[in-house]
Enzyme design. Sequence first.
Site, PDB file in Angstrom:
ATOM      1  N   SER A 171       7.224  19.238   8.966  1.00 22.65           N
ATOM      2  CA  SER A 171       8.510  19.300   9.680  1.00 22.65           C
ATOM      3  C   SER A 171       8.901  17.894  10.091  1.00 22.65           C
ATOM      4  O   SER A 171       8.052  17.001  10.147  1.00 22.65           O
ATOM      5  CB  SER A 171       8.382  20.149  10.940  1.00 22.65           C
ATOM      6  OG  SER A 171       7.637  19.436  11.917  1.00 22.65           O
ATOM      7  N   ASP A 172      10.153  17.668  10.416  1.00 19.89           N
ATOM      8  CA  ASP A 172      10.472  16.424  11.106  1.00 19.89           C
ATOM      9  C   ASP A 172       9.871  16.510  12.516  1.00 19.89           C
ATOM     10  O   ASP A 172       9.429  17.578  12.969  1.00 19.89           O
ATOM     11  CB  ASP A 172      11.982  16.165  11.138  1.00 19.89           C
ATOM     12  CG  ASP A 172      12.284  14.674  11.329  1.00 19.89           C
ATOM     13  OD1 ASP A 172      11.433  13.948  11.874  1.00 19.89           O
ATOM     14  OD2 ASP A 172      13.380  14.232  10.959  1.00 19.89           O
ATOM     15  N   ALA A 173       9.843  15.379  13.205  1.00 22.76           N
ATOM     16  CA  ALA A 173       9.136  15.314  14.480  1.00 22.76           C
ATOM     17  C   ALA A 173       9.698  16.331  15.471  1.00 22.76           C
ATOM     18  O   ALA A 173      10.903  16.331  15.734  1.00 22.76           O
ATOM     19  CB  ALA A 173       9.242  13.908  15.058  1.00 22.76           C
TER      20      ALA A 173
END
Length: 739
Positions: A265-267
Site C-alpha cells: 500500500s502507499d504509506a
Amino acid sequence: MQKSGKTLTDDQVSARVEAILAGMSLEEKIGQLNQIGGAEWSQGPKPEEVIRRGGAGSVLWLNDTRKFNALQKIAVEESPSKIPLLFALDVIHGYRTIFPVPLAMASSWDPDVAERAQAVAAKEARAAGLHWTFGPMLDIARDARWGRIVEGAGEDPYLGAAMARAQVRGFQGETLGETDRLVACAKHFAGYGAADGGRDYDPVYLSETQLRNVIFPPFQAAVKAGVGTFMSAYMDLNNVPASGNHWLLRDVLRGEWGFEGFVVSDAMAVANLVIQGHARDARDAAFRGLYAGVDMDMASHTYSNHLAGLVKDGTLDPAIIDASVRSILAIKVRMGLFENPYVDETLLEKVAALPEHRQEARRAAQRSMVLLRNEGGLLPLAKTLRRVAVIGPLADSMEATEGSWLVFGHKPAAVTVLQGIRARLPQAQVSYAPGPDIRRDLGNMFEDWMNEGKTPPQTPEESDAAFEHAVDVARGAEVVVMVLGEKANMAGEFASRASLDLPGRQEELLKAVVALGKPVVLVLLNGRPLSIPWAAENVPAILEAWEPGSEGGTAVADILFGDANPGGKLPATFPRKSSHSPLYYARTLTHLPESSPNYRSRYWDGLPTPVYPFGYGLSYTTFAFSNLKVSAAEVKLGASLEVSVDVTNTGKLAGDEVAQLYIHQRAGLDSRPMRELKGFRRITLQPGETQTVTFTLGPEELGYWSTNAGKWVQEAEAFDVWVGGDSTASLHAEFNVVR
Ligand code: NOJ
C-alpha cells in the site's frame, strides 16, 4: 559478481517458499505483511522488538547501513523463522549521485538514459544496504498543477510506457537477484495523476476508457518488464479508494496482466480506508485492504493489529494471507537475501566514488534539457565573454539543482549553475545576485518533519533591496543568465500549485533585467510545466533545465557554451495559464476543431493554445523531415506496416533530433484522439547528414480500448500519420486498415 536468487528456476523458488511457509505461525505470516517505519517519527513499537518476534517483513524510511545490518541480524538470527528483511526507500532519481528528476529524464526521449541512471541509483543504493525502491512512478499527469508531475514521465502513455520499461530494467537488471540492483515498485496504481483540480490526494474520476488507454499502459509495460512490486495509490478512484480496489489490484493487475509479484500500500493507506469513509474501522480496513489485493501494509500496523483476529473469528480465509506471504517470500528468495542478508559496510563509499557515476549524471542532464527559444542564435555563448551576470534565487542553490525527493538524509551537493558557469569561464568576471527570495505560501509536511523552511521570510524592504541589487549587477554585464523557476519543495508530493507562474517576484525581476537591453538567457530550474507566455515572447533564449541533479550546473554550462547541443523535447504541454489545465495534445476532435475559426469559443478571454506543445524542443542546428512513406496503402487487421521518414541536419553543427510519429484513426466505434504518439527515436546527425528512420505500426499501436465495445478493438478504418519534431508535425501520409 556473486550469484544469487537469479539463477533459480520458478519451480525452485516456489519449492523454497513452500518449505519456509510450512514452518511459519499465523503471527509470523502476518509479520511478513507488515512494513514498519525505521525513522524516529515512525509510529508503532520499536523496530527491534517487532523484528525479534517475526513481526515485520520489511523496513522503510531508514537510510543507515550499519543499522540495516543490525536489524537484519536480529531478523536472521533471533526471529522464529529467521526470514531476512527487505529494506526499502524512495530512491527516485539517484542515491548519492543525483540524476535529473524523472520528468527531465523523460524529456531526453532516450529510454537508455533513464535505464543507465536507474542502474547507477540501484548500484549505490544496494551498496548502502537497500533492496527495494519505491519507483518508478508511472502516473500519467496532464495537469501541471499536480506537484507530483515531477516524479513521472509527463502526459503521454506511449512515452510513459517506454520510460517505465527502461526504469524497471535499470533498477532491477535483467532478472531479479543481481547483487547490484534493487527490486522496483510501479506506483501509484492507479490514476493518482488525475486528481481533481490537480490537488494532491483529491478524488479521481476516470472512465475505463481513460484508464485503459491512458493511465494503464506504463503500468502494464512495467509488468511486462518484470517489475517485482506494485504500490496501490492513496486516492479514491471512481469512489473506491485505490488501496481497497479489488478491480484494480486483483481483476486487472493479477487477473488480466498476470502480475506475480506483491503489492504494497502507499504509506498508511490501509488505515486511511477508515478516514476516507470506506472502511468502518481499522479491523474492517485490514479486511478490505487484503481482500482487495494489498499484500503488504505500509507503516500503518493495521494488518499486524487485526488480521489474526479476522482469521480466528472466521471472517478471513487464511489462504488469502498465505498467498500474500508467498509472493513476498518469493521476492526475498529471488533477491538472494537468504544467502546474502548483510551488506559490506565499506562498499558504498567505493561505489559512490566511481567517476562514471558523475559522468552518467552529467550526460543525463545534458540530454534532458530542452531549448525552448533561441532568437538570433544568442546561444551558444562565446567563451571569450569577459563580464557575465548570473541572477536569480536558484542560480547558486544546490537544493534546487538536485530537485525534489532526494533519499532520506542526503545533503545536496550539486554543481550549481553559478559554479558551472564560473568553471567554464575562468578568465571572466562572473558576478552573481540572487534577487528576492522565493518561498511557498504554505509549508509542507516534510519541512515540518525535517525542520526545514523555518527561516523567516524577507521583509518588503529586504526584498526590494535584493531586487535593486540584482538589477545593478545585471547592468554591468555583457550577457545576463537568469536562473529562475521553482525551489525543490515547490514540486513533488504535497506540492500542488494553483498558479503555474514563476513564483514570487521572479517575472518582475526578469522584466526589469530584460528592460536593460542586454542579451538575456533564461535558465529554468523547475519540476513542472510553467506558464511563461511573457518570457516566451520577450526573452531571447530559454533553456528548460528542470531539476538536473548533481552535475546540473556543469551540464547547463555545457549547453550554454556549446560543449553540448540540446536535444531534449517536452514530455508535457506548457499551458498559457494554469486555468487551462488539464491541457494535453491527445484530445479528441470536437465539432469546432482547432482548425475552425470558431475555435475561439473555448474561452473568450484568451486562446487555450499552449505556449509550447508536447514534444517541442529546439537545437543549435536545424532539421528537416521529408520523404514520409508508408510501406503499404492498405494493411490487414492484425498485420503491421512500416512508416519511414528521412531526417536531415540542415544546419552547421552536429545535433540530435527526436523523430516523433503520431497517428489518428478517422472514424470508428469510439472517437479517437486527434493525435497519438506511437513511435519516437532520438538520433544524432552530422551537418548535412540524412538518416532514414523507420517505425512499425501493428495491432498494438493501432488498437484501443473501446467504450462502445467494452473491450480492446482494432478496426478497419482510415488513418492519418504525421512524423516530425513535435506534436504539431505537418508531414502527413495516410493508410487504411482493411479486413
Ligand atoms: C508516500 C508517497 O505517496 C509514495 O510515493 C512513497 O513511496 C511513500 N510515501 C513512501 O515514502
